[in-house]
Enzyme design. Structure first.
Site, PDB file in Angstrom:
ATOM      1  N   CYS A 197       2.750 -12.905   0.233  1.00 15.19           N
ATOM      2  CA  CYS A 197       2.043 -14.152  -0.074  1.00 15.19           C
ATOM      3  C   CYS A 197       3.000 -15.248  -0.530  1.00 15.19           C
ATOM      4  CB  CYS A 197       0.982 -13.902  -1.141  1.00 15.19           C
ATOM      5  SG  CYS A 197      -0.366 -12.828  -0.588  1.00 15.19           S
ATOM      6  N   VAL A 225      -7.897 -17.040  -3.358  1.00 17.74           N
ATOM      7  CA  VAL A 225      -7.617 -18.359  -3.902  1.00 17.74           C
ATOM      8  C   VAL A 225      -6.355 -18.893  -3.243  1.00 17.74           C
ATOM      9  CG1 VAL A 225      -6.229 -17.505  -5.848  1.00 17.74           C
ATOM     10  CG2 VAL A 225      -7.400 -19.717  -6.035  1.00 17.74           C
ATOM     11  N   THR A 244      -8.552   9.927   5.965  1.00 18.86           N
ATOM     12  CA  THR A 244      -8.953   9.640   7.337  1.00 18.86           C
ATOM     13  C   THR A 244      -9.787  10.788   7.898  1.00 18.86           C
ATOM     14  OG1 THR A 244      -7.059  10.702   8.404  1.00 18.86           O
ATOM     15  CG2 THR A 244      -6.734   8.453   7.594  1.00 18.86           C
ATOM     16  N   GLU A 296      -7.006 -26.257  15.166  1.00 22.09           N
ATOM     17  CA  GLU A 296      -8.028 -25.281  14.821  1.00 22.09           C
ATOM     18  C   GLU A 296      -9.142 -25.388  15.852  1.00 22.09           C
ATOM     19  OE1 GLU A 296     -10.314 -22.641  13.987  1.00 22.09           O
ATOM     20  OE2 GLU A 296      -8.700 -22.711  12.476  1.00 22.09           O
ATOM     21  N   ALA A 322       0.818  -1.213   0.000  1.00 25.02           N
ATOM     22  CA  ALA A 322       0.000   0.000   0.000  1.00 25.02           C
ATOM     23  C   ALA A 322       0.847   1.256   0.000  1.00 25.02           C
ATOM     24  CB  ALA A 322      -0.942  -0.007   1.208  1.00 25.02           C
ATOM     25  N   GLY A 376      -4.632 -15.295  12.533  1.00 28.97           N
ATOM     26  CA  GLY A 376      -5.170 -14.072  11.952  1.00 28.97           C
ATOM     27  C   GLY A 376      -4.329 -12.859  12.287  1.00 28.97           C
TER      28      GLY A 376
END
Length: 452
Positions: free
Chosen positions: A44, A331, A274, A180, A13, A245
């Site tokens: 990723c 994906v 903002t 999990e 970003a 997470g």
């Protein structure tokens, strides 16, 4: 002298914002500060670096600081942490992490692109040697080095990153256990698809512990030796990868009084501005708008970060650009199984007030007589009263990524399943059957629409 722009964060970003702003207004004096040692890297790709598919961490990097400075005219400083924002005086406080030098820099306009940080569970033992997170290139290097001596790895969390790491660590020769706490993996998927994912992992030797949270990470002499589940089970392990997470890295924004929203994400308008008109924010640190419902959502993805960065950069440079929102299109690959999703799940659609239904179909992704194809299993979520497509989930071979993109396009355009069924899609035996899996799924979903 042009306006001074400071960008906090030098990954997707932040660098998209800086580069776009400089292209629009070359007179802007832009500086970027990044607290890690790497900028512009593909996060990723980290699981594949850790697993050994990618040898050099620099292969994950698109741009280096000297390239930003020399080719794009944007001084970019790695190992520099912005520690405070003074909105009244329009300055930021910076610490050079290599030397310890502290200084302040003025700004006319500021971009916050601080990303996200891993969620850390509130259990004993997270401070032990052998507990890992995977967020930065340095995290990946640290974990990859550890694999030379740590051959039993427990993964806490069964999301996409956890599953990708399970594949890579298994292929690197480690014994992998996934814990999990929810009853099944990837609970946003149709239950059959979750079962297929679990079966694929188990077939490759991954040990699954669903419905199982951890009570503690155990150790001896400061090093991880085992994990203990909430029901008292003890599993021996050499290391623990925590992948439950992330949350927005919005502490700087909070401390300087900017408005925060869902999960602590920075509240921005459509231009990524903002609550302070001199400050923009983009990427994993912000609250996002969901395209279908218009409500707030937090879906941290690299694709979104790059797009929001371009919008923020264009906006601060004077362009009338806006970010429309997200669908959460994703994906991944888990061994030979590919999983793709976009839009709402059935549960999410019903919670949002839709009279939602799900349609399940299975179809080969090539002509039945052509070798090499695989089954594409599709779950479409639709509003029964209007027929509007709300979500899509696919598991199967490598082609599911391209097909979910068609569904994402259809949802963005507000199409009904009947309209999807009317699409003129390609056909050739090596590529797709006469009736593409997309059309088969849509034709079945049409039957669930309530006739008026």
């Amino acid at each position: 002298m042009g306006e001074k722009v400071i960008v906090i964060g030098g990954t997707a970003a932040g660098l998209s914002a800086a580069s776009k702003a400089k292209r629009v207004r070359s007179d802007l004096e832009i500086e970027v500060y990044e607290k890690t040692g790497y900028i512009s890297y593909g996060a990723c790709g980290l699981p594949y670096f850790v697993g050994g598919m990618i040898d050099d961490p620099n292969d994950l990097v698109s741009l280096f600081p000297d390239e930003m400075a020399n080719k794009r005219g944007i001084p970019t400083h790695a190992h520099h942490a912005v520690t405070a924002i003074d909105r009244a005086h329009k300055t930021v406080s910076v610490t050079d992490l290599d030397t310890g030098r502290q200084f302040q820099r003025p700004y006319d306009k500021l971009v916050i692109a601080t990303g996200a940080v891993p969620i850390r569970p509130d259990i004993p033992g997270t401070e032990l040697d052998g507990v890992y997170y995977l967020r930065t290139v340095e995290d990946g290097i640290f974990l990859k080095q550890a694999l030379s001596t740590r051959r039993r790895i427990a993964i806490l969390g069964g999301g996409f990153i956890g599953l990708e790491m399970a594949e890579e660590l298994t292929q690197a020769g480690a014994e992998v256990h996934i814990f999990e706490q929810l009853p099944r993996l990837l609970p946003f998927l149709d239950e059959q698809f979750s079962q297929t994912t679990a079966q694929t992992l188990a077939a490759h030797g991954v040990h699954l512990h669903t419905g199982t949270g951890l009570r503690a990470i155990l150790g001896a002499e400061g090093k991880v030796t085992a994990v203990e589940t909430r029901d008292g089970q003890r599993v021996e392990t050499d290391g623990v990868l925590i992948s439950i997470g992330v949350r927005p890295a919005s502490d700087l924004a909070r401390d300087c009084g900017l408005e925060l929203g869902l999960k602590g994400g920075i509240v921005v308008d459509g231009h990524q501005r903002t609550s302070d008109p001199s400050i923009w924010a983009c990427g994993d640190c912000v609250e996002m708008k969901y395209l279908i419902t218009g409500g707030p959502v937090y879906v941290p993805l690299g694709t979104t970060a790059n797009k929001q960065g371009r919008v923020a950069g264009g906006s601060l440079a004077g362009e009338d650009t806006a970010f429309p929102g997200v669908l959460g299109s994703m994906v991944t690959k888990v061994f030979e199984l590919y999983i793709a999703v976009t839009g709402l799940s059935l549960e999410q659609a019903r919670a949002a007030g839709y009279d939602a239904a799900a349609s399940l179909t299975s179809k080969r992704d090539r002509a039945s007589y052509y070798p090499g194809g695989s089954d594409t299993h599709t779950c479409l979520i639709l509003d029964r009263s209007s027929g509007k497509l709300l979500g899509a989930q696919l598991v199967g071979g490598p082609t599911v990524g391209g097909r979910v993109d068609v569904y994402a396009t259809a949802i963005t355009a507000g199409m009904t399943v009947a309209q999807v069924n009317d699409l003129d899609l390609v056909y050739a035996p090596p590529v797709a059957p006469v009736y593409d899996p997309i059309l088969i799924a849509a034709s079945q979903a049409v039957k669930l629409v309530v006739k008026k």
